[in-house]
Design a protein around this motif. Structure first.
Motif, PDB file in Angstrom:
ATOM      1  N   ALA A   1       1.870   7.911   9.683  1.00  0.00           N
ATOM      2  CA  ALA A   1       1.992   8.671   8.437  1.00  0.00           C
ATOM      3  C   ALA A   1       2.803   7.896   7.408  1.00  0.00           C
ATOM      4  O   ALA A   1       2.470   7.896   6.208  1.00  0.00           O
ATOM      5  N   SER A   2       3.835   7.201   7.861  1.00  0.00           N
ATOM      6  CA  SER A   2       4.659   6.423   6.933  1.00  0.00           C
ATOM      7  C   SER A   2       3.878   5.246   6.374  1.00  0.00           C
ATOM      8  O   SER A   2       4.019   4.908   5.182  1.00  0.00           O
ATOM      9  N   LEU A   3       3.060   4.612   7.211  1.00  0.00           N
ATOM     10  CA  LEU A   3       2.248   3.493   6.736  1.00  0.00           C
ATOM     11  C   LEU A   3       1.294   3.950   5.643  1.00  0.00           C
ATOM     12  O   LEU A   3       1.165   3.305   4.593  1.00  0.00           O
ATOM     13  N   VAL A   4       0.619   5.069   5.873  1.00  0.00           N
ATOM     14  CA  VAL A   4      -0.317   5.588   4.869  1.00  0.00           C
ATOM     15  C   VAL A   4       0.429   5.970   3.601  1.00  0.00           C
ATOM     16  O   VAL A   4      -0.019   5.661   2.478  1.00  0.00           O
ATOM     17  N   ALA A   5       1.562   6.630   3.750  1.00  0.00           N
ATOM     18  CA  ALA A   5       2.338   7.032   2.578  1.00  0.00           C
ATOM     19  C   ALA A   5       2.786   5.821   1.777  1.00  0.00           C
ATOM     20  O   ALA A   5       2.748   5.827   0.535  1.00  0.00           O
ATOM     21  N   THR A   6       3.185   4.745   2.475  1.00  0.00           N
ATOM     22  CA  THR A   6       3.582   3.515   1.781  1.00  0.00           C
ATOM     23  C   THR A   6       2.403   2.918   1.030  1.00  0.00           C
ATOM     24  O   THR A   6       2.533   2.490  -0.123  1.00  0.00           O
ATOM     25  N   GLY A   7       1.243   2.892   1.687  1.00  0.00           N
ATOM     26  CA  GLY A   7       0.058   2.363   1.024  1.00  0.00           C
ATOM     27  C   GLY A   7      -0.288   3.125  -0.235  1.00  0.00           C
ATOM     28  O   GLY A   7      -0.577   2.529  -1.286  1.00  0.00           O
ATOM     29  N   LEU A   8      -0.250   4.447  -0.172  1.00  0.00           N
ATOM     30  CA  LEU A   8      -0.565   5.260  -1.339  1.00  0.00           C
ATOM     31  C   LEU A   8       0.507   5.097  -2.421  1.00  0.00           C
ATOM     32  O   LEU A   8       0.200   5.087  -3.621  1.00  0.00           O
ATOM     33  N   GLU A   9       1.753   4.928  -1.999  1.00  0.00           N
ATOM     34  CA  GLU A   9       2.828   4.680  -2.964  1.00  0.00           C
ATOM     35  C   GLU A   9       2.589   3.373  -3.716  1.00  0.00           C
ATOM     36  O   GLU A   9       2.764   3.294  -4.944  1.00  0.00           O
ATOM     37  N   LEU A  10       2.174   2.349  -2.986  1.00  0.00           N
ATOM     38  CA  LEU A  10       1.922   1.055  -3.616  1.00  0.00           C
ATOM     39  C   LEU A  10       0.726   1.110  -4.555  1.00  0.00           C
ATOM     40  O   LEU A  10       0.677   0.391  -5.557  1.00  0.00           O
TER      41      LEU A  10
END
Length: 366
Positions: A118-127
């Motif tokens: 979930a953190s990886l996806v959230a980071t990707g969307l943040e970027l």
């Protein structure tokens, strides 16, 4: 329960795939009818629509992509497809478990071991910040956030786990054999609307309208979803039931029409990865086991083919300015003439100038 012959199943598939005669429906209507068009190589869906629509022009699909009425993204079987925007919003959430399953494969898991998904996806969307970013740039930024890991693989995992769509330039007509640098945007930002998932029953109905009659295993092979047997059983009262020549049960929409098995089937040139060849677990209604080995030599390859009397009879390729036809066995003169005429019609569409005809190649069963 009616038993359908192989020829009846072939003509039913061709009819629903708009391969018994070209249609006057719009490209958007045809894409919706077929549910989605596989689109690893951007050019191939254009050829698939040319084979099905009277007077189809490149600009018609390109405009749909630019106007955000059609999108390109990971969808069925975790592969790149073109779909109508509203269909993508409905189907992608339903198919998300298939893409998640791919993201859990060893290729991705080795690289992301120890990371919270979930953190990886959230980071990707943040970027992405709600905008459009190239895969290359997204990979670079993810690698900065996670030193020692391959940013390209991380970006690929984010794209599987979150609904991202490709920029129109990625999916429009371009150079053969060349894939444009892909840029991605969060789907809800691009479309201006939220995801709105349908049910598995809705997907099964859509599948049958494009590929039926078919079995439960066929639906699963096409979609990538599993364990649909209970859902199909729950739909039993609303469906029509048949058997194939081997006695296996087939399902279909209750109001679906079946063409006369003696309906003539015109010669058609199909693109690589065409829907008609990939819609079933048992594909013998359109391609023999022997020919399938030649057309599909590996999981990631499905060569362009041509149909004679409704079945794959050979492959074709573009080599420079030449469209080369390679039959798998000798053709009667009347079929060869029809094939060459259809190939001549395709020449200006694909930017070729002449047709070359290889000698038939024998296909040996193993």
């Amino acid at each position: 329960m009616t038993t359908l012959s192989s020829r009846a199943l072939n003509r039913a598939l061709l009819g629903r795939q708009l391969l018994l005669g070209r249609t006057d429906h719009t490209p958007l209507e045809v894409i919706g009818r077929l549910v989605a068009l596989q689109a690893q190589e951007p050019n191939w869906p254009y050829v698939g629509l040319w084979s099905r629509i009277h007077g189809f022009a490149h600009s018609q699909l390109t405009t749909l992509l630019q106007d955000r009425k059609v999108v390109r993204s990971g969808l069925l079987r975790s592969t790149q497809h073109l779909a109508a925007a509203d269909d993508f919003r409905r189907l992608r959430p339903l198919l998300q478990p298939v893409l998640d399953r791919t993201a859990r494969s060893a290729y991705f898991a080795r690289n992301s071991a120890g990371l919270d998904t979930a953190s990886l996806v959230a980071t990707g969307l943040e970027l992405l910040a709600g905008g459009t970013t190239s895969r290359k740039e997204l990979a670079r930024r993810l690698a900065e956030r996670h030193p020692g890991r391959d940013g390209r693989i991380l970006a690929g995992e984010v794209e599987l786990r979150a609904p991202l769509v490709h920029s129109p330039a990625t999916g429009t007509w371009g150079s053969w054999g060349t894939r444009s640098a892909v840029s991605v945007t969060p789907a809800e930002t691009w479309l201006g609307r939220p995801m709105a998932p349908v049910t598995a029953k809705d997907l099964i109905r859509r599948y049958l309208a494009a590929f039926g009659p078919a079995g439960t295993m066929d639906v699963q092979a096409w979609s990538g979803l599993t364990r649909l047997g209970e859902i199909v059983s729950d739909m039993r009262a609303e469906l029509r039931h048949h058997r194939d020549p081997d006695g296996r049960e087939l399902i279909d929409l209750a109001d679906a029409e079946l063409p006369d098995p003696d309906t003539p089937a015109p010669v058609r040139l199909l693109p690589a990865f065409d829907n008609a060849l990939l819609g079933h677990a048992d594909r013998t209604r359109i391609i023999s086991h022997e020919d399938r080995k030649r057309v599909m030599p590996g999981q990631a390859r499905v060569r362009p083919t041509f149909l004679v009397d409704g079945h794959v009879h050979g492959s074709w390729s573009l080599e420079g300015d030449t469209l080369r036809l390679t039959p798998f066995r000798p053709l009667p003169a009347i079929d060869r003439a029809a094939l060459e005429q259809e190939a001549e019609r395709l020449l200006p569409f694909v930017g070729a100038e002449n047709v070359s005809y290889n000698s038939p190649i024998a296909v040996r069963s193993s």
